[in-house]
Design an enzyme around this catalytic site. Structure first.
Site, PDB file in Angstrom:
ATOM      1  N   LEU A 284       0.938  -1.284  -0.111  1.00 43.11           N
ATOM      2  CA  LEU A 284      -0.369   0.392  -0.020  1.00 43.11           C
ATOM      3  C   LEU A 284       1.141   1.263   0.310  1.00 43.11           C
ATOM      4  O   LEU A 284       0.652   2.075  -0.398  1.00 43.11           O
ATOM      5  CB  LEU A 284      -0.994   0.191   1.453  1.00 43.11           C
ATOM      6  CG  LEU A 284      -2.484  -1.401   1.322  1.00 43.11           C
ATOM      7  CD1 LEU A 284      -2.621  -0.969   2.774  1.00 43.11           C
ATOM      8  CD2 LEU A 284      -3.333  -0.833  -0.574  1.00 43.11           C
ATOM      9  N   GLY A 285       1.768   0.986   0.722  1.00 42.97           N
ATOM     10  CA  GLY A 285       2.965   2.554   0.779  1.00 42.97           C
ATOM     11  C   GLY A 285       4.091   2.708   1.397  1.00 42.97           C
ATOM     12  O   GLY A 285       3.956   1.552   2.193  1.00 42.97           O
TER      13      GLY A 285
ATOM     14  N   GLY B  42       7.550   4.728   3.536  1.00 42.80           N
ATOM     15  CA  GLY B  42       7.912   5.694   4.138  1.00 42.80           C
ATOM     16  C   GLY B  42       9.005   5.937   5.141  1.00 42.80           C
ATOM     17  O   GLY B  42       9.539   4.284   5.633  1.00 42.80           O
TER      18      GLY B  42
ATOM     19  N   GLY C 128       8.492   2.586   7.940  1.00 44.77           N
ATOM     20  CA  GLY C 128       8.528   1.469   7.223  1.00 44.77           C
ATOM     21  C   GLY C 128       7.392   1.527   6.074  1.00 44.77           C
ATOM     22  O   GLY C 128       7.280   2.354   5.036  1.00 44.77           O
TER      23      GLY C 128
ATOM     24  N   LYS D 295       1.607  -3.008   9.256  1.00 41.78           N
ATOM     25  CA  LYS D 295       3.013  -2.089   8.809  1.00 41.78           C
ATOM     26  C   LYS D 295       3.425  -2.907   9.447  1.00 41.78           C
ATOM     27  O   LYS D 295       4.166  -3.371  10.370  1.00 41.78           O
ATOM     28  CB  LYS D 295       2.908  -0.575  10.066  1.00 41.78           C
ATOM     29  CG  LYS D 295       4.034   0.295   9.819  1.00 41.78           C
ATOM     30  CD  LYS D 295       3.404   1.687   9.843  1.00 41.78           C
ATOM     31  CE  LYS D 295       5.202   3.026   9.323  1.00 41.78           C
ATOM     32  NZ  LYS D 295       4.454   4.218   9.723  1.00 41.78           N
TER      33      LYS D 295
ATOM     34  N   ASP E 174       2.853  15.270  12.188  1.00 44.71           N
ATOM     35  CA  ASP E 174       3.276  14.821  10.685  1.00 44.71           C
ATOM     36  C   ASP E 174       1.805  14.966   9.957  1.00 44.71           C
ATOM     37  O   ASP E 174       1.382  14.053   9.458  1.00 44.71           O
ATOM     38  CB  ASP E 174       3.811  13.304  10.889  1.00 44.71           C
ATOM     39  CG  ASP E 174       4.770  13.386   9.394  1.00 44.71           C
ATOM     40  OD1 ASP E 174       4.648  14.438   9.132  1.00 44.71           O
ATOM     41  OD2 ASP E 174       4.661  12.448   8.764  1.00 44.71           O
TER      42      ASP E 174
END
Lengths: 248, 333
Positions: free
Chosen positions: B34-35, B37, B40, B55, B147
């Site tokens: 999914l993504g 950063g 993680g 995650k 953030d």
């Protein structure tokens, strides 16, 4: 009440050392003295591949118990503060780990605890990270090839002071550059100060020539800290005062 | 050792692999990345019939910290504030090394800017009011999101609901902000400190609004404040919120409630604009209306009449001067 002071050297460079002792050896020595060494390798913005000589960056940081990162000048600000924070957490976690081993036996590290218990330990680490005092000596490579990058380095350092001064604990910074003036290995740019706001135009004129005495400069930087008086566990004993005067 | 962890944070799990927790023995079938950063990588996975987001991070401490935050959210507000936490565990990889992970509710939705492009600009204000409400709750519980950025927000639909998906930067009020992204950080723009305060989040929220209309972001340049204000003024779709955004950027709002109120008022005004005249004639008494008319007339007249007076005055002076000159000439003769 002083809980103890974390000591770090932040080395910012763009090339390999070519004079004097092995910087990795000095970093190892620094770590033994309770000083963490972080290293940031700066790339030219157009550089696509990692140039030779920057492998040293990782080697020095590993020896000095810190973090290393090779970045483009553009993302220097965020990297500088991230590396510093990560290294702080790592050091403090090491301290807490030691304490856990004392209480629970040899193999008890944070990672060995069940996930539910880790949360509480991390909270302690975070508390310490917020409240401990911190001394950062920034050692900047000012050899000719760094010329274009120095303004960015200044911005990044100003930014670092902004990040760290948002903490509850006290900070002290100082800046040294290498190679130094008149054939010396290193020069003092700024003495210990709580804020880096006055750093504009502090960097000396660039030293030309191909000398990069990283090792000797690192040794000199290490000596700017007060000698180790007690071990890092003093972080956890809140009642003892652990004032450490470093001669200014 | 830590160095290696720092470097190899990009975790790559093959699709279809099965991850089994060391402590709780739950198994997850990895479906999709999914993504990823700085701290993680998030995967979509199946646990039985349920879809979950997991995650992974080799930096166990950041997983622990985030789990702490998610737990606090659950204690404070139910699950509305973030995705709900389902499981925390370690996975021993086939090569023997260990990765920490946590499983959370999978929120399916669109990124904020995509949603607004598709459904219309009028949604921006509405979704921001939702976000401000949630932030208000979070602040009251003693936390700051930190953030806050467009990438950390997702809109589930229908009904449209703004949710935040990454809580890694959440920091206790009064401490130093743990994680931030330059574009959304007031310190970067020279407009404040990095102390966790409600105003820090409101600044980031204003930047989220700006970012919707500047998807490529922009850099601070020589004069950060000016750059920011220029971009704000140039985005015509932001006009209705410009005042609120500006107040948030300068830290003028003491609470998210105040900003919420301003934006809500703006939203109500916009939708009521057409009815405004009729309403005002209905609600005001006749005399008030007359007074209004008078003041309106006066105002309307004020500038042309001033010009008229000016011309008259000039004319008189010219005529008087001419007479005087004629008089002087006659004297000479």
């Amino acid at each position: 009440m002083n809980k103890g002071t974390l000591k770090q050297i932040l080395l910012i460079t763009d090339g390999c050392s070519n004079k004097g002792e092995d910087p990795a050896a000095v970093a190892t020595l620094a770590l033994q003295q309770g000083i963490t060494v972080n290293v940031i390798g700066v790339l030219e913005n157009e550089q696509s591949e990692q140039p030779e000589g920057l492998e040293e960056v990782e080697e020095i940081a590993m020896s000095g118990g810190g973090y290393s990162q090779v970045v483009y000048a553009k993302s220097l600000s965020q990297t500088v503060q991230m590396v510093t924070r990560q290294a702080m957490t790592q050091t403090l976690q090491g301290v807490v780990n030691q304490e856990l081993q004392q209480i629970l036996g040899q193999d008890q590290k944070i990672e060995e605890l069940p996930p539910e218990k880790r949360g509480e330990v991390m909270e302690v680490v975070e508390d310490l990270g917020e409240t401990c005092d911190l001394e950062v000596l920034v050692l900047v490579d000012t050899s000719a090839s760094m010329h274009n990058k120095l303004p960015t380095v200044q911005d990044a350092l100003f930014d670092l002071s902004l990040s760290l001064n948002a903490r509850t604990g006290n900070n002290r910074f100082s800046i040294y550059s290498f190679p130094g003036k008149r054939g010396k290995d290193v020069s003092k740019v700024m003495d210990w100060t709580p804020q880096l706001e006055s750093i504009s135009s502090v960097f000396p004129k660039l030293t030309s020539g191909g000398i990069t005495p990283t090792g000797p400069a690192l040794r000199e930087a290490m000596n700017q800290f007060a000698p180790k008086k007690r071990n890092l566990r003093s972080f956890l004993s809140r009642d003892e005062s652990t004032m450490e005067e470093s001669g200014d | 050792m830590m160095n290696q962890q720092w470097k190899s944070q990009g975790i790559n799990l093959p699709i279809g692999s099965v991850v089994t927790g060391k402590w709780h023995n739950h198994s997850y079938l990895i479906r999709k990345k999914l993504g990823s950063g700085a701290c993680g990588t998030v995967y979509l996975a199946d646990q039985g019939n349920q879809q979950v987001a997991i995650k992974f991070s080799q930096n166990g401490s950041s997983i622990t910290t985030e789990v702490n935050v998610l737990r606090t959210f659950q204690k404070v507000q139910g699950k509305r504030l973030g995705p709900s936490l389902l499981d925390v565990d370690d996975w021993v990889q086939p090569n023997g090394s260990q990765i920490s992970f946590y499983a959370m509710e999978y929120l399916k939705g669109k990124e904020l800017s995509t949603f607004i492009q598709k459904h219309g600009h009028e949604w921006l204000g509405i979704l921001m009011v939702q976000l401000l409400k949630d932030l208000g709750d979070l602040h009251e519980a003693g936390w700051v999101f930190g953030d806050l950025k467009t990438e950390n927000l997702i809109v589930t639909f229908p009904p449209a609901r703004l949710r935040w998906i990454d809580v890694g930067g959440t920091t206790q009020i009064g401490r130093a902000i743990k994680e931030y992204t330059e574009f959304y950080d007031r310190g970067y723009w020279g407009l404040g400190s990095r102390k966790a305060e409600p105003t820090y989040d409101l600044f980031a929220l204003a930047m989220v609004m700006i970012h919707v209309y500047y998807p490529k972001r922009f850099e601070k340049g020589k004069d950060p404040e000016k750059t920011l204000m220029r971009h704000l003024q140039q985005a015509s779709s932001l006009k209705p919120y410009a005042t609120a955004i500006q107040k948030a950027l300068y830290g003028k709002y003491r609470s998210s409630k105040e900003m919420e109120q301003d934006i809500t008022n703006q939203l109500m005004n916009v939708s009521n604009n057409r009815l405004k005249d009729q309403q005002s004639s209905r609600t005001h008494s006749r005399t008030q209306r007359k007074q209004q008319k008078k003041t309106v007339q006066k105002r309307n007249n004020s500038s042309p009449s001033q010009a008229k007076y000016l011309w008259e005055g000039a004319g008189i002076i010219v005529v008087v001067c001419m007479f005087y000159i004629v008089y002087v000439i006659l004297q000479w003769i």
